[in-house]
Design a protein around this motif. Structure first.
Motif, PDB file in Angstrom:
ATOM      1  N   GLU A  40      14.038  -1.893   7.724  1.00  0.00           N
ATOM      2  CA  GLU A  40      12.870  -1.247   7.112  1.00  0.00           C
ATOM      3  C   GLU A  40      13.287  -0.020   6.306  1.00  0.00           C
ATOM      4  N   LEU A  41      14.206   0.761   6.865  1.00  0.00           N
ATOM      5  CA  LEU A  41      14.659   1.977   6.188  1.00  0.00           C
ATOM      6  C   LEU A  41      15.376   1.635   4.884  1.00  0.00           C
ATOM      7  N   ALA A  42      16.179   0.567   4.894  1.00  0.00           N
ATOM      8  CA  ALA A  42      16.875   0.142   3.673  1.00  0.00           C
ATOM      9  C   ALA A  42      15.878  -0.326   2.616  1.00  0.00           C
ATOM     10  N   LEU A  43      14.875  -1.085   3.045  1.00  0.00           N
ATOM     11  CA  LEU A  43      13.878  -1.589   2.095  1.00  0.00           C
ATOM     12  C   LEU A  43      13.024  -0.455   1.532  1.00  0.00           C
ATOM     13  N   ALA A  44      12.818   0.592   2.316  1.00  0.00           N
ATOM     14  CA  ALA A  44      12.006   1.721   1.849  1.00  0.00           C
ATOM     15  C   ALA A  44      12.584   2.313   0.573  1.00  0.00           C
ATOM     16  N   LEU A  45      13.918   2.331   0.483  1.00  0.00           N
ATOM     17  CA  LEU A  45      14.558   2.927  -0.692  1.00  0.00           C
ATOM     18  C   LEU A  45      14.239   2.166  -1.971  1.00  0.00           C
ATOM     19  N   LYS A  46      13.960   0.867  -1.853  1.00  0.00           N
ATOM     20  CA  LYS A  46      13.619   0.074  -3.036  1.00  0.00           C
ATOM     21  C   LYS A  46      12.347   0.606  -3.686  1.00  0.00           C
ATOM     22  N   PHE A  47      11.371   0.992  -2.880  1.00  0.00           N
ATOM     23  CA  PHE A  47      10.107   1.487  -3.427  1.00  0.00           C
ATOM     24  C   PHE A  47      10.285   2.864  -4.071  1.00  0.00           C
ATOM     25  N   PHE A  48      11.093   3.709  -3.437  1.00  0.00           N
ATOM     26  CA  PHE A  48      11.355   5.005  -4.061  1.00  0.00           C
ATOM     27  C   PHE A  48      12.129   4.808  -5.362  1.00  0.00           C
ATOM     28  N   SER A  49      13.035   3.835  -5.354  1.00  0.00           N
ATOM     29  CA  SER A  49      13.812   3.536  -6.567  1.00  0.00           C
ATOM     30  C   SER A  49      12.899   3.088  -7.702  1.00  0.00           C
ATOM     31  N   ASN A  50      11.890   2.258  -7.388  1.00  0.00           N
ATOM     32  CA  ASN A  50      10.939   1.825  -8.414  1.00  0.00           C
ATOM     33  C   ASN A  50      10.249   3.024  -9.069  1.00  0.00           C
ATOM     34  N   PHE A 102       3.910   5.637  -1.823  1.00  0.00           N
ATOM     35  CA  PHE A 102       3.136   5.397  -0.598  1.00  0.00           C
ATOM     36  C   PHE A 102       3.843   4.363   0.278  1.00  0.00           C
ATOM     37  N   PHE A 103       4.269   3.249  -0.333  1.00  0.00           N
ATOM     38  CA  PHE A 103       4.980   2.226   0.431  1.00  0.00           C
ATOM     39  C   PHE A 103       6.301   2.766   0.981  1.00  0.00           C
ATOM     40  N   PHE A 104       6.953   3.612   0.205  1.00  0.00           N
ATOM     41  CA  PHE A 104       8.199   4.235   0.677  1.00  0.00           C
ATOM     42  C   PHE A 104       7.948   5.028   1.956  1.00  0.00           C
ATOM     43  N   LEU A 105       6.912   5.855   1.957  1.00  0.00           N
ATOM     44  CA  LEU A 105       6.596   6.667   3.133  1.00  0.00           C
ATOM     45  C   LEU A 105       6.196   5.799   4.322  1.00  0.00           C
ATOM     46  N   ILE A 106       5.405   4.743   4.041  1.00  0.00           N
ATOM     47  CA  ILE A 106       4.981   3.844   5.120  1.00  0.00           C
ATOM     48  C   ILE A 106       6.197   3.188   5.775  1.00  0.00           C
ATOM     49  N   PHE A 107       7.139   2.715   4.952  1.00  0.00           N
ATOM     50  CA  PHE A 107       8.328   2.067   5.493  1.00  0.00           C
ATOM     51  C   PHE A 107       9.166   3.043   6.318  1.00  0.00           C
ATOM     52  N   VAL A 108       9.293   4.266   5.833  1.00  0.00           N
ATOM     53  CA  VAL A 108      10.070   5.263   6.570  1.00  0.00           C
ATOM     54  C   VAL A 108       9.410   5.563   7.920  1.00  0.00           C
ATOM     55  N   VAL A 109       8.084   5.706   7.918  1.00  0.00           N
ATOM     56  CA  VAL A 109       7.350   5.988   9.160  1.00  0.00           C
ATOM     57  C   VAL A 109       7.522   4.836  10.150  1.00  0.00           C
ATOM     58  N   PHE A 110       7.382   3.587   9.661  1.00  0.00           N
ATOM     59  CA  PHE A 110       7.553   2.433  10.548  1.00  0.00           C
ATOM     60  C   PHE A 110       8.986   2.372  11.095  1.00  0.00           C
ATOM     61  N   SER A 158       2.081  -2.328  16.581  1.00  0.00           N
ATOM     62  CA  SER A 158       3.216  -1.406  16.521  1.00  0.00           C
ATOM     63  C   SER A 158       4.513  -2.136  16.214  1.00  0.00           C
ATOM     64  N   CYS A 159       4.567  -3.436  16.548  1.00  0.00           N
ATOM     65  CA  CYS A 159       5.766  -4.227  16.260  1.00  0.00           C
ATOM     66  C   CYS A 159       5.604  -5.085  15.007  1.00  0.00           C
ATOM     67  N   THR A 160       4.400  -5.587  14.780  1.00  0.00           N
ATOM     68  CA  THR A 160       4.182  -6.495  13.647  1.00  0.00           C
ATOM     69  C   THR A 160       3.784  -5.757  12.371  1.00  0.00           C
ATOM     70  N   GLY A 161       3.290  -4.524  12.521  1.00  0.00           N
ATOM     71  CA  GLY A 161       2.835  -3.763  11.352  1.00  0.00           C
ATOM     72  C   GLY A 161       3.894  -3.588  10.277  1.00  0.00           C
ATOM     73  N   PRO A 162       5.137  -3.212  10.656  1.00  0.00           N
ATOM     74  CA  PRO A 162       6.168  -3.048   9.629  1.00  0.00           C
ATOM     75  C   PRO A 162       6.434  -4.322   8.832  1.00  0.00           C
ATOM     76  N   ALA A 163       6.451  -5.475   9.512  1.00  0.00           N
ATOM     77  CA  ALA A 163       6.675  -6.732   8.796  1.00  0.00           C
ATOM     78  C   ALA A 163       5.503  -7.035   7.875  1.00  0.00           C
ATOM     79  N   LEU A 164       4.287  -6.754   8.361  1.00  0.00           N
ATOM     80  CA  LEU A 164       3.109  -6.972   7.536  1.00  0.00           C
ATOM     81  C   LEU A 164       3.128  -6.051   6.321  1.00  0.00           C
ATOM     82  N   GLY A 165       3.403  -4.767   6.552  1.00  0.00           N
ATOM     83  CA  GLY A 165       3.475  -3.822   5.438  1.00  0.00           C
ATOM     84  C   GLY A 165       4.606  -4.156   4.485  1.00  0.00           C
ATOM     85  N   GLY A 166       5.725  -4.601   5.059  1.00  0.00           N
ATOM     86  CA  GLY A 166       6.858  -4.967   4.208  1.00  0.00           C
ATOM     87  C   GLY A 166       6.541  -6.143   3.309  1.00  0.00           C
ATOM     88  N   THR A 167       5.848  -7.135   3.859  1.00  0.00           N
ATOM     89  CA  THR A 167       5.465  -8.300   3.060  1.00  0.00           C
ATOM     90  C   THR A 167       4.500  -7.909   1.959  1.00  0.00           C
TER      91      THR A 167
END
Length: 677
Positions: free
Chosen positions: A413-423, A291-299, A344-353
């Motif tokens: 964000e796209l690079a960090l998304a891969l960490k969640f898929f990797s998990n 779920f977090f992977f998809l959210i990061f990719v969308v953001f 729209s700008c702060t959401g990715p940072a919030l979701g990433g945290t």
């Protein structure tokens, strides 16, 4: 003679006890809850310098503890999960994950409901690892004597003796960076769990805070927030003739931004109270990581300009109307309006945290610290310019550079998304995103970011730049350097700067355990029967009898490597000691390597299971080799290295974990020379 015999027997028992290291002393008791349920309490006293791994430590690191309650569901029912007392979390450079463990003491608690009248005892089995410089893996059998009135509503606690013995075998962890984890255990221990830990355990929360603070500052340099800073500060200062009050209101506005972000973490404190293991479950939960992977990719795609993510306009309008109420309440809703409108700008940072901290199994307080840092980073410009309004004249003007910041944020964000898929991939063992693939994705992402910063790649909302700014050029050079740094990782380089992100070297496409590191060796056509290629393409056996038979066939000494699949110091020895050309040559040419994994939890066939001389049930491959090590060499630590001749007698004194290359080299050389004599 009887006295002499007794004395000799005493000495033999003493020596055996000394050789068999037992760093954990176990005890148990039961407690009666007001509702008539029984709480089974297991306590362990851990010797100084040792540590025991938690049930919730990352599965990609050292071996987690497993607690099994025998007969559950028949005479009694388990209620909830087995909870733990205070734990410590430290980052392991070897495995590239955060590892969770106990020091000094541990308490496990399991609530049960008695279903069978007259039930007097409950048995449990604790399968655990305890480590110092070496590791010990063991199983502890525990028997609880239940109160005679089990099932009635009585409050007093009752203690019972512990039955069973300890013969542990765990692995050592060698961790450099540190972090703290304090999962709650039970209501009676909540206070103890909340206590501060040592200074060495507080570094990770500070790092989390600093990175979150940086993320908040970066959010201010986005098109949704940056233009609002001078407008908002000017509004507060100019709306009243009292400049001091105007500054105070603007400062309060920033403080409310911080408060709102902190409040987002409050529900997680409630969740943690209800289920102390929730953060551990989240960190390895496959659907949630996906779920977090998809959210990061969308953001990330949103930041690239494909579409814009906004909060519902109805919600934004209601909050904006509330901000007109005036006073402190109005200021609070103005802060909330900013957070909603700029989502729209702060959401990715919030979701990433949220995603990053939740996946670290760091607990609710660590999340609160992270959210505080994120909110403070976003609010800081409003507060600073409120106190020093003249500084606003030095602010850069809004323009296309704001969109560039947003795009760069999208790449991250796209690079960090891969960490969640990797998990998710690691836990499920899909082998979709192995180490090389992960690194290849990162190379592609940061190469594209480099091209963007150099102006060679344009996206929909970019302006027509005629030149590259100095800032973009510097950032582009940094991105290019990082991209080049990643490339050797495709062939096994450790990439220590990012060791926490990609899968461990053992989760690799390469045929050995070090991500493609190879130094030649025997061809695969010459691989002996039952042998495998290990690290650095060293031919090894994973069964003692098969390896011994081959050694007798080729007339070479046997090098027994008592190791573990989740053994940190075993991996350190392989990467830092075995890689020495002199040692590697001897391991390849002069000995027969037999690697026996004492933590391998693969079940033995039914006909190979047995009960050891110490009374322990041997049901897994790890049990078998741990018992073999203890029985044959009177030692139960890992790593442990033994050189024997074809008569199975040691050629020299076995050694434990030894990071000194010269000492290790001389030890092997000595054993080989004695074999040749």
């Amino acid at each position: 003679m009887n006295r002499i015999g007794t004395l000799l027997l005493f000495l033999l028992v003493s020596l055996a006890s000394w050789a068999q290291i037992k760093p954990v002393k176990w005890s148990s008791r039961t407690e009666k809850s007001a509702s008539g349920e029984i709480v089974l309490v297991i306590e362990g006293k851990i010797d100084e310098g040792w540590h025991v791994y938690s049930q919730f430590t990352d599965e990609n690191g050292s071996l987690p503890m497993i607690v099994t309650f025998k007969g559950a569901g028949k005479g009694y029912q388990l209620i909830g999960k087995t909870t733990e007392s205070k734990t410590i979390k430290k980052y392991s450079d070897v495995f590239g994950v955060d590892e969770t463990f106990f020091e000094h003491n541990l308490v496990l608690r399991q609530k049960i409901k008695v279903l069978k009248p007259g039930l007097t005892t409950v048995s449990a089995l604790v399968d655990y690892q305890v480590c110092q410089e070496s590791c010990i893996n063991d199983k502890e059998n525990i028997t609880f004597t239940l109160p005679t009135d089990a099932g009635q509503t009585v409050a007093p606690a009752m203690e019972t003796p512990l039955t069973g013995t300890t013969d542990t075998i765990t692995e050592t962890t060698s961790t450099d960076t540190v972090a703290e984890a304090t999962p709650a255990s039970s209501p009676t221990e909540a206070k103890a769990v909340a206590e501060d830990t040592t200074k060495g355990e507080k570094k990770d929360p500070w790092l989390i805070f600093l990175f979150s603070l940086l993320g908040g500052v970066v959010m201010t340099f986005t098109p949704c927030v940056f233009p609002m800073i001078p407008m908002t500060v000017s509004f507060f200062i100019k709306r009243t003739s009292n400049k001091a009050k105007g500054k105070f209101d603007a400062f309060t506005y920033g403080a409310f931004i911080v408060l709102i972000y902190v409040l987002i973490s409050v529900p997680f404190h409630i969740f943690e109270k209800l289920d102390p293991g929730i953060f551990s479950d989240i960190s390895t939960n496959v659907p949630l990581n996906l779920f977090f992977f998809l959210i990061f990719v969308v953001f990330a795609i949103s930041f690239f300009g494909a579409f814009e993510i906004t909060m519902p306009s109805r919600l934004a309008n209601r909050v904006d109307n509330a901000s007109n109420s005036g006073g402190v309440t109005g200021i609070f809703f103005m802060a909330l309006t900013l957070i909603i409108v700029s989502f729209s700008c702060t959401g990715p940072a919030l979701g990433g945290t949220l995603g990053t901290v939740l996946s670290t199994d760091g607990g609710a307080w660590l999340l609160t610290i992270a959210m505080f840092g994120l909110g403070l980073g976003l609010a800081a410009p409003f507060m600073i310019f409120a106190l020093f309004p003249r500084l606003m004249s030095n602010m850069p003007k809004s323009g296309g550079w704001l969109n560039s910041v947003k795009v760069v944020f999208g790449f991250v964000e796209l690079a960090l998304a891969l960490k969640f898929f990797s998990n998710a991939d690691l836990v499920s063992e899909w082998h979709i995103l192995e180490r090389e693939v992960f690194i290849a994705f990162w190379i592609a992402i940061f190469a594209a970011m480099t091209l963007y910063l150099f102006g060679k790649l344009k996206l929909p909302h970019d302006d027509n730049r005629t030149h590259v700014s100095v800032t973009s050029m510097v950032l582009g050079l940094i991105s290019l350097t990082f991209t080049v740094y990643l490339i050797p990782g495709l062939w096994g380089a450790p990439l220590k700067l990012i060791s926490a992100f990609p899968p461990p070297p053992t989760y690799s496409e390469s045929p050995n355990g070090l991500g493609g590191v190879s130094s030649g060796g025997e061809s695969k056509q010459a691989l002996p029967e039952h042998a495998v290629y290990g690290v650095y393409d060293i031919v090894s056996f994973e069964d003692y009898e098969e390896g011994l038979a081959y050694a007798r066939k080729v007339n070479k000494p046997v090098f027994i490597d008592f190791t573990g699949k989740a053994c940190t110091n075993c991996r350190l020895t392989e990467t830092k000691v075995w890689s020495d050309p002199r040692i590697l040559k001897m391991l390849k040419e002069d000995v027969v390597l037999i690697s026996l994994y004492g933590d391998w939890r693969k079940d033995l066939p039914e006909n190979e299971r047995y009960v050891s001389k110490t009374g322990k049930e041997i049901v897994t491959i790890g049990d078998k080799w741990s018992d073999f090590q203890l029985e044959r060499f009177k030692n139960n630590t890992r790593p442990y290295y033994v050189l024997i001749g074809l008569d199975e007698k040691p050629l020299n004194t076995p050694i434990p974990y030894t990071p000194n290359i010269e000492e290790y080299y001389n030890w092997i050389k000595d054993g080989i020379s004695k074999f040749k004599k």
